[in-house]
Design an enzyme around this catalytic site. Structure first.
Site, PDB file in Angstrom:
ATOM      1  N   GLU A  43      11.182  -7.478  -2.939  1.00  0.00           N
ATOM      2  CA  GLU A  43      11.944  -6.747  -2.613  1.00  0.00           C
ATOM      3  C   GLU A  43      10.692  -6.147  -1.730  1.00  0.00           C
ATOM      4  O   GLU A  43       9.887  -6.150  -1.273  1.00  0.00           O
ATOM      5  CB  GLU A  43      10.827  -5.537  -3.536  1.00  0.00           C
ATOM      6  CG  GLU A  43      11.287  -5.690  -5.052  1.00  0.00           C
ATOM      7  CD  GLU A  43      12.800  -5.455  -5.557  1.00  0.00           C
ATOM      8  OE1 GLU A  43      13.929  -4.206  -4.535  1.00  0.00           O
ATOM      9  OE2 GLU A  43      12.796  -5.742  -6.404  1.00  0.00           O
ATOM     10  N   TRP A  65       0.648  -1.169  -0.050  1.00  0.00           N
ATOM     11  CA  TRP A  65       0.092  -0.285   0.119  1.00  0.00           C
ATOM     12  C   TRP A  65       0.606   1.650  -0.160  1.00  0.00           C
ATOM     13  O   TRP A  65       0.037   2.157  -0.189  1.00  0.00           O
ATOM     14  CB  TRP A  65      -1.023   0.433   1.565  1.00  0.00           C
ATOM     15  CG  TRP A  65      -0.056  -0.708   2.158  1.00  0.00           C
ATOM     16  CD1 TRP A  65      -0.055  -1.509   2.810  1.00  0.00           C
ATOM     17  CD2 TRP A  65       0.576   0.217   3.370  1.00  0.00           C
ATOM     18  NE1 TRP A  65       0.655  -1.620   3.873  1.00  0.00           N
ATOM     19  CE2 TRP A  65       0.849  -0.540   4.119  1.00  0.00           C
ATOM     20  CE3 TRP A  65       1.173   2.219   3.124  1.00  0.00           C
ATOM     21  CZ2 TRP A  65       2.120   0.292   5.461  1.00  0.00           C
ATOM     22  CZ3 TRP A  65       2.144   2.250   4.298  1.00  0.00           C
ATOM     23  CH2 TRP A  65       2.367   1.258   5.534  1.00  0.00           C
ATOM     24  N   GLU A 119      11.993  -2.538  11.738  1.00  0.00           N
ATOM     25  CA  GLU A 119      12.075  -1.471  10.861  1.00  0.00           C
ATOM     26  C   GLU A 119      11.008  -0.753  11.561  1.00  0.00           C
ATOM     27  O   GLU A 119       9.354  -1.654  12.104  1.00  0.00           O
ATOM     28  CB  GLU A 119      11.337  -2.272   9.414  1.00  0.00           C
ATOM     29  CG  GLU A 119      11.093  -1.280   8.431  1.00  0.00           C
ATOM     30  CD  GLU A 119      10.154  -1.888   7.224  1.00  0.00           C
ATOM     31  OE1 GLU A 119      10.531  -2.829   7.129  1.00  0.00           O
ATOM     32  OE2 GLU A 119      10.931  -1.637   6.104  1.00  0.00           O
ATOM     33  N   SER A 154       6.696  -6.850   3.575  1.00  0.00           N
ATOM     34  CA  SER A 154       7.298  -7.176   4.694  1.00  0.00           C
ATOM     35  C   SER A 154       8.611  -8.565   4.053  1.00  0.00           C
ATOM     36  O   SER A 154       8.315  -9.639   3.636  1.00  0.00           O
ATOM     37  CB  SER A 154       7.031  -7.727   5.581  1.00  0.00           C
ATOM     38  OG  SER A 154       5.902  -8.404   5.571  1.00  0.00           O
ATOM     39  N   PRO A 168      -3.108  -5.830  -5.643  1.00  0.00           N
ATOM     40  CA  PRO A 168      -2.058  -4.546  -5.156  1.00  0.00           C
ATOM     41  C   PRO A 168      -3.052  -4.386  -4.023  1.00  0.00           C
ATOM     42  O   PRO A 168      -3.714  -5.610  -3.521  1.00  0.00           O
ATOM     43  CB  PRO A 168      -3.384  -3.226  -5.948  1.00  0.00           C
ATOM     44  CG  PRO A 168      -4.642  -4.214  -6.603  1.00  0.00           C
ATOM     45  CD  PRO A 168      -4.641  -5.334  -6.892  1.00  0.00           C
TER      46      PRO A 168
HETATM   47  P1  NAD Z   1       3.330  -6.958   4.655  1.00  0.00           P
HETATM   48  O1  NAD Z   1       4.314  -8.357   4.312  1.00  0.00           O
HETATM   49  O2  NAD Z   1       2.822  -7.252   5.902  1.00  0.00           O
HETATM   50  O3  NAD Z   1       2.170  -7.204   3.296  1.00  0.00           O
HETATM   51  C1  NAD Z   1       2.365  -6.685   2.034  1.00  0.00           C
HETATM   52  C2  NAD Z   1       1.513  -7.207   0.965  1.00  0.00           C
HETATM   53  O4  NAD Z   1       1.800  -8.495   0.700  1.00  0.00           O
HETATM   54  C3  NAD Z   1       0.462  -6.560   1.432  1.00  0.00           C
HETATM   55  O5  NAD Z   1      -0.143  -6.602   0.633  1.00  0.00           O
HETATM   56  C4  NAD Z   1      -0.235  -7.963   1.922  1.00  0.00           C
HETATM   57  O6  NAD Z   1      -1.860  -7.927   1.316  1.00  0.00           O
HETATM   58  C5  NAD Z   1       0.060  -9.094   1.368  1.00  0.00           C
HETATM   59  N1  NAD Z   1      -0.261 -10.690   1.330  1.00  0.00           N
HETATM   60  C6  NAD Z   1      -0.026 -10.396   2.987  1.00  0.00           C
HETATM   61  N2  NAD Z   1       0.381 -12.476   2.870  1.00  0.00           N
HETATM   62  C7  NAD Z   1       0.442 -12.562   1.930  1.00  0.00           C
HETATM   63  C8  NAD Z   1       0.613 -13.839   1.424  1.00  0.00           C
HETATM   64  N3  NAD Z   1       0.642 -15.230   1.637  1.00  0.00           N
HETATM   65  N4  NAD Z   1       0.863 -14.101  -0.069  1.00  0.00           N
HETATM   66  C9  NAD Z   1       0.884 -13.019  -0.937  1.00  0.00           C
HETATM   67  N5  NAD Z   1       0.799 -11.476  -0.086  1.00  0.00           N
HETATM   68  C10 NAD Z   1       0.676 -11.336   0.620  1.00  0.00           C
HETATM   69  O7  NAD Z   1       4.145  -5.883   4.422  1.00  0.00           O
HETATM   70  P2  NAD Z   1       3.810  -4.653   4.327  1.00  0.00           P
HETATM   71  O8  NAD Z   1       3.667  -3.924   6.286  1.00  0.00           O
HETATM   72  O9  NAD Z   1       1.995  -4.271   4.297  1.00  0.00           O
HETATM   73  O10 NAD Z   1       4.469  -3.295   3.830  1.00  0.00           O
HETATM   74  C11 NAD Z   1       5.514  -3.150   4.145  1.00  0.00           C
HETATM   75  C12 NAD Z   1       7.066  -3.074   3.589  1.00  0.00           C
HETATM   76  O11 NAD Z   1       7.059  -3.647   2.494  1.00  0.00           O
HETATM   77  C13 NAD Z   1       8.094  -2.792   4.310  1.00  0.00           C
HETATM   78  O12 NAD Z   1       8.590  -3.711   5.630  1.00  0.00           O
HETATM   79  C14 NAD Z   1       9.118  -2.508   3.332  1.00  0.00           C
HETATM   80  O13 NAD Z   1      10.166  -1.896   3.551  1.00  0.00           O
HETATM   81  C15 NAD Z   1       8.159  -3.209   2.910  1.00  0.00           C
HETATM   82  N6  NAD Z   1       8.719  -2.091   0.917  1.00  0.00           N
HETATM   83  C16 NAD Z   1      10.090  -2.588   0.516  1.00  0.00           C
HETATM   84  C17 NAD Z   1       9.658  -2.735  -0.570  1.00  0.00           C
HETATM   85  C18 NAD Z   1      10.740  -2.724  -1.408  1.00  0.00           C
HETATM   86  O14 NAD Z   1      11.672  -1.852  -2.802  1.00  0.00           O
HETATM   87  N7  NAD Z   1      11.667  -3.043  -0.864  1.00  0.00           N
HETATM   88  C19 NAD Z   1       9.195  -1.186  -1.132  1.00  0.00           C
HETATM   89  C20 NAD Z   1       8.151  -0.821  -0.651  1.00  0.00           C
HETATM   90  C21 NAD Z   1       7.416  -1.351   0.692  1.00  0.00           C
END
Ligand code: NAD
Length: 527
Positions: free
Chosen positions: A264, A167, A396, A243, A192
């Site tokens: 990523e 998001w 983080e 994450s 998304p």
């Molecule tokens: P998250 O891992 O909780 O969720 C990321 C996405 O994955 C969400 O849209 C979630 O709905 C989805 N998801 C959850 N479980 C899943 C599964 N089993 N299979 C497929 N998709 C699933 O992370 P978050 O807290 O929503 O986002 C923030 C994190 O993203 C932070 O750690 C940040 O550093 C990272 N991030 C990394 C980059 C990069 O380019 N390295 C860019 C943006 C964000």
């Protein structure tokens, strides 16, 4: 395209309502028979949109549709595919005000930070449109036997690429990983985050308007589980951003199926202010590095290491600049900092601050929620005295919180930057660029900005970008960011005599002849 946002003069919910007719039009072709989901805007907490979600079976249907369109798309000459990417570039700039509204309404970020996403899409579209076709072209190479063997390297599309996006950058992360996949001849199955769904849907409508075939990008809507997980279970390659914890789950699923995955993931990024840094640039640079998108940025600085020789001056100037940041949740250009995305993120950020304070850290700036500005707004926060007993030292935070630490040498700064499971990004400020490059070589992160917080490295899309260590696998941008969406294929033509064929020779004589030939090839310098 009509305006999405209601008129603020007549509608008191103008900063939260999205025209339901618009949402219906965007979701008309989305395969979604699951329970409805209502999102709300972090700006006010008010409901934003309601849409049906995609079940695992729906994701399968969407994948089949994408595959059918992909077969025809792969036949379109790459130069033509590139032309349509350039049209994406033009349209995203022309229609930016609608996209900016949506990014702000869904993520809560300030408009100036939403614009980073528009710029990012344009830069990535232009780069791959201009450079991509040559990277994808077949290349003729020397074969095992000169003259007798001719080999060519081809890059075939993988098929349907699954993009699972979070998001925090709802436009960038939905579109920029999809563009190279599309240029390479793939279809995209895009899931998304629910909190970025409207932005993604509007962006996909723009892709179609730019000339990409309808149905080539299939959007599926819904939570990580089941919708995101179903994409991971079906796509021919998975591009996941999120994450590290979820990245490990995605990697296991991709591993079981033996499909490629680019991941990523998270970061714990250090910004180092060396003793010769130009503080007139380093101070505003550090403010941008720490507080863009309210710190909900994977390459955001959550640790500042400042050299003792300039620590007092840097701290005073930095705190002064932080104190002048303007907080707002309006859809206007006058805010320096917007909202966090929702209650969970706000609570996590405040918990990190409270934990640090309870264990002895000092709050130099901020540290409080600001419900008077918006329900999930937290002040830009600077801590000092952070130790490894505190959660925010190593976890983080993903919010507007930075820990300021004095160091006595470059070695100490490098040690701090590397003292983390993550390896995403670092930033080094020094007047001596050679010293900056030498420091970068010692820091284990996928990108290092010298005299820049993060935007120059991110925007320099000709170089790959991604994470070392627990920050990811694979890279976006550059050649790697395109070729990962292809299967390399080696097509080799053998002429006149086959390898292993020895007309009139026994095995031993054949081996002797070949040994002699190999020695000649080595002597004449063949690779
Ligand atoms: P998250 O891992 O909780 O969720 C990321 C996405 O994955 C969400 O849209 C979630 O709905 C989805 N998801 C959850 N479980 C899943 C599964 N089993 N299979 C497929 N998709 C699933 O992370 P978050 O807290 O929503 O986002 C923030 C994190 O993203 C932070 O750690 C940040 O550093 C990272 N991030 C990394 C980059 C990069 O380019 N390295 C860019 C943006 C964000």
């Amino acid at each position: 395209m009509p305006d999405v946002i209601a008129d603020p003069e007549t509608d008191p919910q103008a900063t939260s309502a999205v025209d339901p007719a618009r949402v219906r039009a965007w979701t008309r072709d989305v395969v979604a028979s699951g329970p409805p989901l209502t999102t709300s805007t972090p700006m006010t907490g008010a409901p934003l949109a309601t849409f049906a979600t995609s079940t695992a079976d729906d994701v399968g249907v969407a994948l089949d549709r994408a595959r059918a369109v992909q077969r025809r798309w792969a036949e379109v000459p790459v130069e033509e595919r590139a032309r349509r990417l350039l049209a994406v570039h033009d349209l995203v700039l022309a229609r930016q005000s609608e996209l900016l509204d949506l990014v702000q309404l869904e993520s809560g970020k300030a408009r100036v930070h939403a614009f980073e996403e528009v710029g990012d899409v344009a830069v990535v579209a232009r780069y791959y449109a201009r450079r991509g076709p040559r990277m994808l072209a077949e290349v003729s190479r020397g074969g095992v036997f000169p003259l007798l063997t001719r080999t060519t390297e081809h890059h075939r599309p993988r098929g349907v690429v699954g993009v699972v996006a979070p998001w925090n950058y709802p436009l960038s992360l939905a579109v920029t990983d999809a563009l190279p996949a599309l240029l390479a001849g793939n279809a995209v199955l895009l899931r998304p985050d629910p909190q970025g769904s409207l932005t993604a849907l509007a962006a996909v409508a723009l892709l179609v308007e730019a000339g990409l075939p309808a149905g080539l990008v299939q959007v599926v809507l819904g939570p990580g589980d089941p919708t995101g997980a179903a994409v991971v279970e079906r796509a021919d390659h998975v591009c996941f951003t999120g994450s590290t914890a979820t990245g490990r789950v995605v990697a296991q699923a991709a591993g079981r199926r033996l499909v490629g995955a680019s991941l990523e993931l998270g970061g714990k990024n250090t910004l180092y202010v060396a003793d010769d840094a130009d503080l007139r640039r380093a101070v505003p640079g550090a403010v941008r590095a720490c507080f863009s998108s309210a710190g909900q940025l994977c390459v955001s600085a959550e640790r500042i290491a400042v050299h003792r020789a300039v620590a007092d001056e840097f701290r005073d100037r930095f705190l002064d600049a932080v104190g002048r940041l303007r907080l707002s949740t309006g859809l206007t250009w006058d805010a320096d900092l917007g909202s966090l995305v929702g209650p969970a993120q706000r609570d996590r950020v405040l918990a990190h601050v409270e934990d640090a304070v309870a264990k002895g850290a000092t709050v130099l700036a901020g540290g409080r929620a600001r419900p008077d500005v918006g329900p999930y707004v937290v002040e830009p926060t600077v801590l000092t005295g952070v130790t490894s007993a505190m959660a925010c030292r190593d976890e983080e935070t993903f919010g507007p919180v930075v820990a300021l630490t004095e160091v006595g040498s470059d070695d100490e700064a490098v040690a701090l930057a590397n003292d983390t499971e993550y390896g995403l990004h670092a930033s080094v400020w020094t007047r001596d660029v050679r010293r900056g490059r030498a420091l970068a070589a010692r820091i284990r992160t996928g990108t290092v900005g010298v005299n820049d917080g993060y935007a120059a490295a991110w925007g320099s899309v000709a170089s790959p970008m991604g994470g070392m260590k627990a920050s990811g696998v694979g890279r976006r941008h550059g050649r790697e960011g395109l070729l990962k969406y292809t299967e390399s294929q080696n097509v080799t033509v053998q002429r006149l005599v086959g390898v292993g064929e020895a007309p009139g020779l026994g095995g031993e004589a054949y081996a002797r002849t070949l040994t002699g030939a190999l020695r000649v090839l080595r002597r004449i310098g063949l690779p």
